[in-house]
Design a protein around this motif. Structure first.
Motif, PDB file in Angstrom:
ATOM      1  N   TYR A 176       0.869  -1.181   0.000  1.00 29.03           N
ATOM      2  CA  TYR A 176       0.000   0.000   0.000  1.00 29.03           C
ATOM      3  C   TYR A 176       0.904   1.228   0.000  1.00 29.03           C
ATOM      4  CZ  TYR A 176      -3.838  -2.982   1.658  1.00 29.03           C
ATOM      5  OH  TYR A 176      -4.796  -3.941   1.783  1.00 29.03           O
ATOM      6  N   TYR A 177       0.509   2.229  -0.709  1.00 31.40           N
ATOM      7  CA  TYR A 177       1.267   3.481  -0.651  1.00 31.40           C
ATOM      8  C   TYR A 177       0.367   4.621  -1.082  1.00 31.40           C
ATOM      9  CZ  TYR A 177       1.682   3.287  -5.732  1.00 31.40           C
ATOM     10  OH  TYR A 177       1.389   3.240  -7.058  1.00 31.40           O
ATOM     11  N   ASN A 178       0.739   5.814  -0.683  1.00 28.50           N
ATOM     12  CA  ASN A 178       0.006   7.013  -1.114  1.00 28.50           C
ATOM     13  C   ASN A 178       0.888   7.776  -2.083  1.00 28.50           C
ATOM     14  OD1 ASN A 178      -2.322   6.702   0.488  1.00 28.50           O
ATOM     15  ND2 ASN A 178      -1.186   7.421   2.274  1.00 28.50           N
ATOM     16  N   TYR A 220       6.163   5.894   1.465  1.00 31.10           N
ATOM     17  CA  TYR A 220       6.088   4.829   2.447  1.00 31.10           C
ATOM     18  C   TYR A 220       5.365   3.665   1.790  1.00 31.10           C
ATOM     19  CZ  TYR A 220       7.612   7.927   6.165  1.00 31.10           C
ATOM     20  OH  TYR A 220       8.343   8.770   6.941  1.00 31.10           O
ATOM     21  N   LYS A 226       3.715   0.199   2.602  1.00 32.03           N
ATOM     22  CA  LYS A 226       3.254  -0.704   3.671  1.00 32.03           C
ATOM     23  C   LYS A 226       2.932  -2.044   3.018  1.00 32.03           C
ATOM     24  CE  LYS A 226       0.754  -2.475   7.111  1.00 32.03           C
ATOM     25  NZ  LYS A 226       0.359  -3.698   6.429  1.00 32.03           N
ATOM     26  N   GLU A 227       3.623  -3.071   3.446  1.00 32.74           N
ATOM     27  CA  GLU A 227       3.418  -4.381   2.846  1.00 32.74           C
ATOM     28  C   GLU A 227       2.032  -4.912   3.196  1.00 32.74           C
ATOM     29  OE1 GLU A 227       5.921  -8.514   2.174  1.00 32.74           O
ATOM     30  OE2 GLU A 227       6.418  -7.232   3.877  1.00 32.74           O
ATOM     31  N   ASN A 251      -0.763  -7.492   4.227  1.00 33.43           N
ATOM     32  CA  ASN A 251      -0.799  -8.652   5.119  1.00 33.43           C
ATOM     33  C   ASN A 251       0.484  -8.812   5.934  1.00 33.43           C
ATOM     34  OD1 ASN A 251      -3.350  -9.352   4.127  1.00 33.43           O
ATOM     35  ND2 ASN A 251      -2.407 -10.393   2.384  1.00 33.43           N
ATOM     36  N   SER A 252       1.077  -7.710   6.295  1.00 30.71           N
ATOM     37  CA  SER A 252       2.345  -7.778   7.033  1.00 30.71           C
ATOM     38  C   SER A 252       2.537  -6.490   7.833  1.00 30.71           C
ATOM     39  CB  SER A 252       3.482  -7.945   6.032  1.00 30.71           C
ATOM     40  OG  SER A 252       4.716  -7.654   6.637  1.00 30.71           O
ATOM     41  N   ASN A 253       3.403  -6.575   8.823  1.00 27.41           N
ATOM     42  CA  ASN A 253       3.733  -5.368   9.608  1.00 27.41           C
ATOM     43  C   ASN A 253       4.894  -4.583   9.014  1.00 27.41           C
ATOM     44  OD1 ASN A 253       1.762  -5.678  11.564  1.00 27.41           O
ATOM     45  ND2 ASN A 253       3.037  -7.022  12.836  1.00 27.41           N
ATOM     46  N   VAL A 267       7.098  -2.098   6.854  1.00 28.62           N
ATOM     47  CA  VAL A 267       6.973  -0.811   6.145  1.00 28.62           C
ATOM     48  C   VAL A 267       8.346  -0.452   5.565  1.00 28.62           C
ATOM     49  CG1 VAL A 267       6.417   1.648   6.338  1.00 28.62           C
ATOM     50  CG2 VAL A 267       5.135  -0.006   7.691  1.00 28.62           C
ATOM     51  N   LEU A 273      11.998  -0.148   7.481  1.00 31.42           N
ATOM     52  CA  LEU A 273      11.907   0.538   8.773  1.00 31.42           C
ATOM     53  C   LEU A 273      11.892  -0.425   9.954  1.00 31.42           C
ATOM     54  CD1 LEU A 273       9.359   3.411   8.051  1.00 31.42           C
ATOM     55  CD2 LEU A 273      11.836   3.511   8.080  1.00 31.42           C
ATOM     56  N   VAL A 274      11.584  -1.689   9.682  1.00 30.24           N
ATOM     57  CA  VAL A 274      11.542  -2.663  10.767  1.00 30.24           C
ATOM     58  C   VAL A 274      12.953  -3.129  11.090  1.00 30.24           C
ATOM     59  CG1 VAL A 274      10.666  -4.907  11.462  1.00 30.24           C
ATOM     60  CG2 VAL A 274       9.232  -3.389  10.090  1.00 30.24           C
ATOM     61  N   THR A 275      13.703  -3.491  10.047  1.00 34.05           N
ATOM     62  CA  THR A 275      15.042  -4.036  10.273  1.00 34.05           C
ATOM     63  C   THR A 275      16.139  -2.978  10.122  1.00 34.05           C
ATOM     64  OG1 THR A 275      15.229  -4.582   7.944  1.00 34.05           O
ATOM     65  CG2 THR A 275      14.312  -6.288   9.379  1.00 34.05           C
ATOM     66  N   ASN A 276      15.739  -1.801   9.619  1.00 31.51           N
ATOM     67  CA  ASN A 276      16.688  -0.711   9.323  1.00 31.51           C
ATOM     68  C   ASN A 276      17.709  -1.082   8.250  1.00 31.51           C
ATOM     69  OD1 ASN A 276      15.570   1.220  11.047  1.00 31.51           O
ATOM     70  ND2 ASN A 276      16.633   0.334  12.798  1.00 31.51           N
ATOM     71  N   ASN A 333      -3.320  -5.674  11.134  1.00 31.77           N
ATOM     72  CA  ASN A 333      -2.542  -4.756  10.285  1.00 31.77           C
ATOM     73  C   ASN A 333      -2.399  -5.305   8.864  1.00 31.77           C
ATOM     74  OD1 ASN A 333      -1.048  -2.445   9.743  1.00 31.77           O
ATOM     75  ND2 ASN A 333       0.886  -3.360  10.371  1.00 31.77           N
ATOM     76  N   ARG A 334      -3.434  -6.009   8.414  1.00 32.40           N
ATOM     77  CA  ARG A 334      -3.365  -6.523   7.036  1.00 32.40           C
ATOM     78  C   ARG A 334      -3.465  -5.397   6.016  1.00 32.40           C
ATOM     79  NH1 ARG A 334      -8.087 -10.709   6.856  1.00 32.40           N
ATOM     80  NH2 ARG A 334      -8.931  -9.106   8.232  1.00 32.40           N
ATOM     81  N   GLN A 359      -3.755  -0.983   5.053  1.00 32.03           N
ATOM     82  CA  GLN A 359      -2.772   0.095   4.948  1.00 32.03           C
ATOM     83  C   GLN A 359      -2.278   0.573   6.315  1.00 32.03           C
ATOM     84  OE1 GLN A 359      -3.911   3.091   2.169  1.00 32.03           O
ATOM     85  NE2 GLN A 359      -1.832   3.834   2.009  1.00 32.03           N
ATOM     86  N   LEU A 408      -3.769 -12.530  11.087  1.00 34.48           N
ATOM     87  CA  LEU A 408      -2.559 -13.054  10.444  1.00 34.48           C
ATOM     88  C   LEU A 408      -1.381 -12.819  11.389  1.00 34.48           C
ATOM     89  CD1 LEU A 408      -2.540 -11.907   6.712  1.00 34.48           C
ATOM     90  CD2 LEU A 408      -2.454 -14.240   7.576  1.00 34.48           C
ATOM     91  N   GLU A 445       1.676 -12.516  10.764  1.00 35.23           N
ATOM     92  CA  GLU A 445       2.648 -11.538  10.226  1.00 35.23           C
ATOM     93  C   GLU A 445       2.115 -10.110  10.295  1.00 35.23           C
ATOM     94  OE1 GLU A 445       1.611 -14.185   8.471  1.00 35.23           O
ATOM     95  OE2 GLU A 445       3.384 -15.497   8.423  1.00 35.23           O
ATOM     96  N   ALA A 446       0.809  -9.966  10.579  1.00 38.46           N
ATOM     97  CA  ALA A 446       0.218  -8.620  10.595  1.00 38.46           C
ATOM     98  C   ALA A 446      -0.570  -8.414  11.881  1.00 38.46           C
ATOM     99  CB  ALA A 446      -0.689  -8.433   9.369  1.00 38.46           C
ATOM    100  N   LYS A 477       7.387  -3.902  18.230  1.00 36.80           N
ATOM    101  CA  LYS A 477       7.847  -2.515  18.062  1.00 36.80           C
ATOM    102  C   LYS A 477       6.633  -1.601  18.090  1.00 36.80           C
ATOM    103  CE  LYS A 477      12.333  -2.663  15.876  1.00 36.80           C
ATOM    104  NZ  LYS A 477      13.175  -2.186  14.798  1.00 36.80           N
TER     105      LYS A 477
END
Lengths: 263, 202
Positions: free
Chosen positions: A110-112, A161, A163-164, A166-168, A170, A225-228, B45-46, B48, B59, B61-62, B133
């Motif tokens: 996702y991105y803007n 930015y 944002k992946e 289904n994942s945390n 970014v 941004l998670v792992t730098n 957090n799936r 945006q 999930l 991972e999210a 985090k």
């Protein structure tokens, strides 16, 4: 605008009565304004994402803000030229950039997206020229050679930015240009033909061929941004740009009473 | 002549106070707030940005935990009163906000404990704070880094809740049902301890 219009009308009205029989004065100082079209003879590319960020390959209407020629010795003169190029393709480049970003990232992230284009002149050129004029009756032929500087719009830093899905995770994606080389040295052989209505006013056709180095470097930085973790990639534009300009102008020139064409 | 001198002498303090008032910022009204309770919710957090999970499946991972600290206003420090003239903003560039809410107590520790076996190294009861985090406006902060920052100050409005979104950066290897306990220590010696409901991490 009004004084120029009055000078033009007066000049044109006096053409028939005065200038038909009497030879025209040789012009010592010439002021000119004009419009034209400026385009690259060959486009320079380095990367599908950084190409749309710069106006390097843009074409568009050129406005000759002013040119002053001063013929110091007989037909040899010096000229100073200021020109702006209203490249109208910023919106198109922006759309192309966003389209390419979408194709590259939107499946997974996702991105803007945002717009980097704005209005106005994007490119300016200032140059000194050496000219030699050949005056034949109503026509003046002037080969010239300019050296000067041309500005290239390298766009502001573009960052996103990502944002992946289904994942945390970014990511940030940045494109930044080396701004130190925004003004490029240029040289340009040119030729103009002016038809003079009378000793003062004339209209002309100008052509010029312009060389300038592209000398641009864009840096792409992708940061997790998670792992730098940071990865960078540089895209260099190092070829010589070749452009062509063709335009029309109106000139107003002044000379001494006793120096006439053909004498 | 004497009357004039007396009049001038009487007016000197008035003018000096006016001068000070014009050149000084208004003394801010400082309130104190305290953290009163902690609430936990699951984050999904799936998309945006993280949202409160609407069901008990997420999930892995999210996944994240939303930690909301409720805050309340406790005390008020009266501003100093000027002798003649109230402080004005006539020359005040960059004055502090007129109303401020400072923390009475701050967070000194946040621990996220897994109630179920999380992985081979982190069995039930293990501290897995390092796996999370804190996320805010595209910015990730480790819990220890967050604690090192100054506590939140609210300006103008009544103290709002403080929400910390802790995103799970290292998901468990195995899918399954998980519960977490959050322990939050405050500088005044109190602790908030809350447990999440069971979440199915897939």
């Amino acid at each position: 605008m009004k004084p120029i219009f009055i000078i033009l009308v007066l000049g044109l009205c006096s053409t028939v009565s005065m200038a038909q029989k009497k030879p025209l004065r040789k012009q010592r100082i010439i002021f000119s304004h004009g419009v034209g079209y400026d385009f690259p003879l060959k486009t320079i590319t380095a990367n599908p994402f950084t190409d749309p960020l710069t106006d390097l390959n843009d074409k568009g209407i050129s406005i000759q803000a002013f040119a002053i020629s001063w013929f110091i010795k007989k037909n040899i003169g010096l000229e100073f030229l200021m020109q702006g190029i209203a490249t109208n393709n910023r919106k198109g480049r922006n759309q192309l950039f966003n389209q390419r970003m979408e194709n590259q990232w939107s499946n997974q992230y996702y991105y803007n997206s945002y717009n980097f284009y704005g209005g106005g002149m994007s490119r300016f050129m200032g140059a000194w020229g050496l000219s030699y004029k050949i005056e034949k009756r109503r026509f003046t032929y002037t080969p010239k050679f300019y050296i000067g500087s041309v500005s290239i719009d390298q766009s502001p830093t573009y960052n996103l930015y990502l944002k992946e899905r289904n994942s945390n995770t970014v990511l940030t994606l940045d494109y930044s240009a080396d701004k130190s080389a925004a003004g490029k040295f240029m040289m340009s052989p040119a030729f103009s033909v002016v038809y003079r209505f009378n000793s003062i006013v004339g209209v002309g056709l100008n052509t010029s061929f312009l060389w300038h180095p592209s000398n641009m470097v864009y840096t792409e930085t992708l940061t997790n941004l998670v792992t730098n973790e940071v990865s960078t990639q540089q895209y260099k534009y190092d070829k010589t740009m070749k452009r062509f300009n063709i335009g029309l102008n109106v000139s107003v020139g002044f000379g001494r009473r006793n120096e006439l064409v053909g004498q | 002549m004497k009357v004039k001198k007396i009049l001038i002498l009487l007016l000197v303090p008035f003018f000096s106070d006016m001068l000070v008032a014009c050149c000084d910022c208004e003394e801010p009204q400082v309130f104190k707030y305290t953290n009163t309770s902690l609430e936990l919710q699951h984050l999904d957090n799936r998309g945006q940005s993280p949202v409160i999970a609407t069901n008990d499946i997420a999930l892995k991972e999210a996944y994240g935990i939303s930690m909301t600290l409720r805050c309340e206003k406790t005390a008020y420090k009266a501003p100093s009163v000027s002798f003649f003239i109230n402080r004005s903003y006539a020359f005040s560039c960059g004055c502090d906000p007129g109303v401020q809410y400072h923390p009475k107590d701050s967070i000194t520790a946040i621990r996220i404990i897994t109630i179920d076996n999380f992985d081979a190294q982190h069995l039930s009861g293990s501290d897995i704070s390092a796996y999370f985090k804190l996320y805010s406006w595209n910015n990730f902060t480790g819990i220890s880094d967050y604690l090192a920052k100054d506590a939140k100050i609210f300006y103008y409005e009544e103290p709002l809740n403080i929400t910390l979104n802790a995103l799970l950066m290292q998901p468990p290897a195995l899918s399954g049902a998980y519960r977490f306990r959050v322990e939050m220590d405050l500088s005044d010696g109190r602790s908030f301890i809350k447990e999440t409901s069971t979440i199915e991490l897939r």
